[in-house]
Design a protein around this motif. Structure first.
Motif, mmCIF file in Angstrom:
data_model
loop_
_atom_site.group_PDB
_atom_site.id
_atom_site.type_symbol
_atom_site.label_atom_id
_atom_site.label_comp_id
_atom_site.label_asym_id
_atom_site.label_seq_id
_atom_site.Cartn_x
_atom_site.Cartn_y
_atom_site.Cartn_z
ATOM 1 N N THR A 144 -5.318 -17.916 23.449
ATOM 2 C CA THR A 144 -6.260 -18.171 22.356
ATOM 3 C C THR A 144 -5.631 -17.968 20.987
ATOM 4 O OG1 THR A 144 -7.040 -15.880 22.372
ATOM 5 C CG2 THR A 144 -8.199 -17.442 23.798
ATOM 6 N N SER A 145 -4.480 -17.355 20.932
ATOM 7 C CA SER A 145 -3.815 -17.079 19.661
ATOM 8 C C SER A 145 -3.386 -18.373 18.967
ATOM 9 C CB SER A 145 -2.587 -16.193 19.914
ATOM 10 O OG SER A 145 -1.742 -16.182 18.778
ATOM 11 N N PRO A 146 -3.501 -18.445 17.628
ATOM 12 C CA PRO A 146 -2.964 -19.598 16.896
ATOM 13 C C PRO A 146 -1.468 -19.790 17.146
ATOM 14 C CG PRO A 146 -4.396 -18.299 15.473
ATOM 15 C CD PRO A 146 -4.215 -17.507 16.729
ATOM 16 N N VAL A 147 -0.774 -18.688 17.453
ATOM 17 C CA VAL A 147 0.666 -18.770 17.733
ATOM 18 C C VAL A 147 0.922 -19.625 18.978
ATOM 19 C CG1 VAL A 147 2.750 -17.430 18.256
ATOM 20 C CG2 VAL A 147 1.055 -16.525 16.664
ATOM 21 N N PHE A 148 0.018 -19.557 19.960
ATOM 22 C CA PHE A 148 0.179 -20.369 21.173
ATOM 23 C C PHE A 148 0.156 -21.855 20.821
ATOM 24 C CE2 PHE A 148 -1.974 -22.203 25.109
ATOM 25 C CZ PHE A 148 -0.798 -22.268 25.831
ATOM 26 N N LEU A 149 -0.794 -22.250 19.980
ATOM 27 C CA LEU A 149 -0.874 -23.647 19.549
ATOM 28 C C LEU A 149 0.369 -24.027 18.742
ATOM 29 C CD1 LEU A 149 -2.268 -26.315 19.277
ATOM 30 C CD2 LEU A 149 -3.747 -25.354 17.512
ATOM 31 N N PRO A 156 3.864 -36.449 8.112
ATOM 32 C CA PRO A 156 3.751 -35.304 9.035
ATOM 33 C C PRO A 156 2.593 -35.430 10.016
ATOM 34 C CG PRO A 156 3.013 -34.687 6.827
ATOM 35 C CD PRO A 156 3.623 -36.055 6.711
ATOM 36 N N VAL A 157 1.468 -35.992 9.569
ATOM 37 C CA VAL A 157 0.315 -36.136 10.452
ATOM 38 C C VAL A 157 0.614 -37.156 11.541
ATOM 39 C CG1 VAL A 157 -2.109 -36.803 10.606
ATOM 40 C CG2 VAL A 157 -1.309 -35.476 8.638
ATOM 41 N N GLY A 158 1.163 -38.296 11.138
ATOM 42 C CA GLY A 158 1.491 -39.338 12.111
ATOM 43 C C GLY A 158 2.527 -38.882 13.116
ATOM 44 N N ALA A 159 3.517 -38.108 12.641
ATOM 45 C CA ALA A 159 4.563 -37.616 13.542
ATOM 46 C C ALA A 159 3.994 -36.645 14.565
ATOM 47 C CB ALA A 159 5.664 -36.938 12.729
ATOM 48 N N CYS A 160 3.021 -35.819 14.150
ATOM 49 C CA CYS A 160 2.440 -34.836 15.070
ATOM 50 C C CYS A 160 1.495 -35.488 16.077
ATOM 51 C CB CYS A 160 1.695 -33.756 14.291
ATOM 52 S SG CYS A 160 2.776 -32.656 13.338
ATOM 53 N N VAL A 161 0.758 -36.491 15.628
ATOM 54 C CA VAL A 161 -0.192 -37.155 16.515
ATOM 55 C C VAL A 161 0.539 -38.099 17.471
ATOM 56 C CG1 VAL A 161 -2.158 -38.733 16.627
ATOM 57 C CG2 VAL A 161 -2.086 -36.939 14.878
ATOM 58 N N GLY A 162 1.514 -38.837 16.936
ATOM 59 C CA GLY A 162 2.270 -39.776 17.766
ATOM 60 C C GLY A 162 1.557 -41.105 17.922
ATOM 61 N N MET A 163 2.268 -42.095 18.476
ATOM 62 C CA MET A 163 1.703 -43.420 18.694
ATOM 63 C C MET A 163 0.510 -43.331 19.653
ATOM 64 S SD MET A 163 2.235 -46.611 17.783
ATOM 65 C CE MET A 163 3.982 -46.687 17.352
ATOM 66 N N SER A 184 -0.820 -34.244 25.166
ATOM 67 C CA SER A 184 -0.435 -33.197 26.120
ATOM 68 C C SER A 184 -0.857 -31.812 25.631
ATOM 69 C CB SER A 184 1.076 -33.229 26.359
ATOM 70 O OG SER A 184 1.773 -32.997 25.148
ATOM 71 N N ILE A 185 -0.864 -31.610 24.297
ATOM 72 C CA ILE A 185 -1.296 -30.324 23.733
ATOM 73 C C ILE A 185 -2.800 -30.154 23.945
ATOM 74 C CG2 ILE A 185 -1.474 -28.949 21.627
ATOM 75 C CD1 ILE A 185 0.984 -30.411 20.570
ATOM 76 N N VAL A 186 -3.549 -31.223 23.680
ATOM 77 C CA VAL A 186 -5.004 -31.178 23.874
ATOM 78 C C VAL A 186 -5.341 -30.877 25.327
ATOM 79 C CG1 VAL A 186 -7.120 -32.567 23.832
ATOM 80 C CG2 VAL A 186 -5.504 -32.708 21.934
ATOM 81 N N ARG A 187 -4.609 -31.498 26.234
ATOM 82 C CA ARG A 187 -4.847 -31.269 27.664
ATOM 83 C C ARG A 187 -4.543 -29.820 28.038
ATOM 84 N NH1 ARG A 187 -2.075 -35.235 29.315
ATOM 85 N NH2 ARG A 187 -0.160 -34.124 29.880
ATOM 86 N N GLU A 188 -3.471 -29.262 27.501
ATOM 87 C CA GLU A 188 -3.108 -27.858 27.772
ATOM 88 C C GLU A 188 -4.195 -26.909 27.283
ATOM 89 O OE1 GLU A 188 -1.240 -24.659 29.118
ATOM 90 O OE2 GLU A 188 -0.095 -26.531 29.219
ATOM 91 N N LEU A 189 -4.851 -27.278 26.172
ATOM 92 C CA LEU A 189 -5.878 -26.424 25.567
ATOM 93 C C LEU A 189 -7.278 -26.765 26.060
ATOM 94 C CD1 LEU A 189 -4.579 -26.294 21.879
ATOM 95 C CD2 LEU A 189 -4.085 -24.735 23.752
ATOM 96 N N GLU A 190 -7.375 -27.381 27.233
ATOM 97 C CA GLU A 190 -8.669 -27.715 27.838
ATOM 98 C C GLU A 190 -9.511 -28.589 26.906
ATOM 99 O OE1 GLU A 190 -9.138 -27.151 30.832
ATOM 100 O OE2 GLU A 190 -7.688 -25.579 31.316
#
Length: 414
Positions: free
Chosen positions: A204-209, A251-258, A265-271
């Motif tokens: 749950t820590s912001p550090v995990f994200l 930066p936003v586009g690079a983080c979100v990706g095509m 994959s991050i969203v899936r990891e975080l339920e």
């Protein structure tokens, strides 16, 4: 027990615990000297020669020969002449006698105590090594295996078989674990609890994200994009402010990706936690506007004396700014570090702050509120402004129920 058996059993135990040879020898010598002091009262005139690999051990006691009538005859490092002559007839006063002391001479009880002390010292050293190993890894991402699922925590093990705890409070509410599966988390805390190292994980820590972003976004790993701040409501929503050090890279586009390929994959990891990626800026007005996305802000007023921000929006943008359960505005406030007050702006006239309907679940049953949302009314004032007759006609609610709801909503603004 022979010296070879004692050393061999200890050496094998130490090797299992990954204790290096110099440390193992130091522990052995320390325990042997403790054993000598128990038996002889002092150990300064004893020499210990040991080989942990071969199991060879020699202990030599050196004493000075004194006259039988000498005052210091009872000193631990002195021996009477008459006793010395029993060892060798040619000995004289002033010479030194070196005698080998066998481990069997100490008696079974002292030897058994020494063996238990050796094992305990290795266990204590193992705990210290584990603590030192993990205390420098706080905030790092680890992959562990679920070993045991308890009511208040999940016990996990790492590759070396060390136990780590993932408390209920550090789990994402939607997390569901099964024994034997691998999970990812960050090292949250490393403490000594009743003499034992306590290793605590967190999801749950912001550090995990933050670590997940570093793992999935190459530009963050390379230092081209920096994460300025993360705020989370674990399992529900998160806001991540990012900044690019290269003007050519969004930066936003690079983080979100095509098509969201990187962040998926991050969203899936975080339920399925909803993640808003925001471009950081030093312009506070612009940052506030971005933090309340997807709502569109009409105007912003900042009161630096009270650390409060007043934002003005068109009526149809208010519920977007507030978000489900007030979550969007809550996270936006945390992101900018100031309290945000929302006001409706109708043709230049600023109205009082509106309230999301779902904020009234403690006074009005949720199914009733959902009836209003079905017809597009999601804030308190939007319901009040429609009128009772129209509400009864458009919903499946009784007239009496509508009256009670309007009364509760109006009290909010009195």
């Amino acid at each position: 027990m022979h010296s070879g058996d004692l050393i061999e059993s200890f050496a094998e135990f130490a090797r299992e615990k990954n204790i290096d040879r110099p440390t193992m020898i130091a522990i052995l010598e320390d325990v042997l000297r403790t054993m000598i002091r128990k038996a002889y009262g002092d150990d300064h005139n004893f020499d210990i020669i040991l080989n942990a690999e071969s199991g060879d051990l020699e202990m030599w006691r050196t004493r000075e020969i004194v006259d039988d009538n000498s005052e210091d005859i009872w000193d631990t490092d002195k021996i009477p002449l008459s006793e010395a002559k029993k060892i060798e007839k040619d000995f004289e006063i002033g010479e030194e006698v070196a005698e080998e002391v066998k481990i069997e001479d100490f008696g079974r009880r002292i030897v058994q105590t020494a063996r238990q002390t050796l094992i305990q010292k290795v266990k204590d050293l193992e705990k210290e090594m584990l603590f030192n190993q993990y205390k420098d890894q706080v905030g790092e991402l680890v992959t562990v295996e679920v070993y045991q699922i308890l009511s208040r925590e999940v016990i996990c093990i790492d590759e070396e078989g060390n136990e780590l705890s993932l408390p209920k409070i550090e789990q994402i509410p939607k997390d569901r674990f099964r024994k034997g599966v691998s999970i990812r988390a960050v090292i949250h805390k490393v403490e000594i609890n009743n003499g034992n190292p306590k290793l605590t994980l967190s999801r749950t820590s912001p550090v995990f994200l933050e670590r997940l972003f570093e793992l999935e976004i190459p530009e963050i790993q390379d230092g081209i994009i920096s994460i300025r701040k993360i705020v989370r409501e674990p399992g529900e929503r998160a806001k991540v402010a990012v900044e690019s050090f290269d003007d050519r890279i969004d930066p936003v586009g690079a983080c979100v990706g095509m098509k969201g390929s990187r962040i998926h994959s991050i969203v899936r990891e975080l339920e399925n936690e909803n993640i808003d990626v925001i471009q950081y800026t030093e312009n506070l007005n612009l940052l506030i506007s971005r933090s309340l996305s997807p709502a569109k802000i009409s105007n912003v007023r900042i009161d630096e004396n009270t650390d409060r921000v007043s934002v003005f929006l068109k009526p149809d943008q208010v519920s977007l700014a507030i978000g489900k359960g007030g979550l969007n505005i809550k996270l936006a406030s945390k992101l900018i570090g100031m309290e945000i007050d929302v006001f409706r702006d109708i043709e230049g006239i600023v109205e009082e702050e509106d309230v999301d309907l779902m904020e009234f679940t403690d006074e009005i049953e949720e199914w009733i509120l959902l009836e209003f949302r079905k017809i597009g009314l999601d804030t308190a004032k939007s319901v009040i402004n429609v009128g009772k007759a129209d509400l009864v006609r458009r919903t499946e609610l009784e007239e009496e129920t509508v009256d009670e709801v309007i009364e509760v909503l109006r009290k909010e603004f009195e």
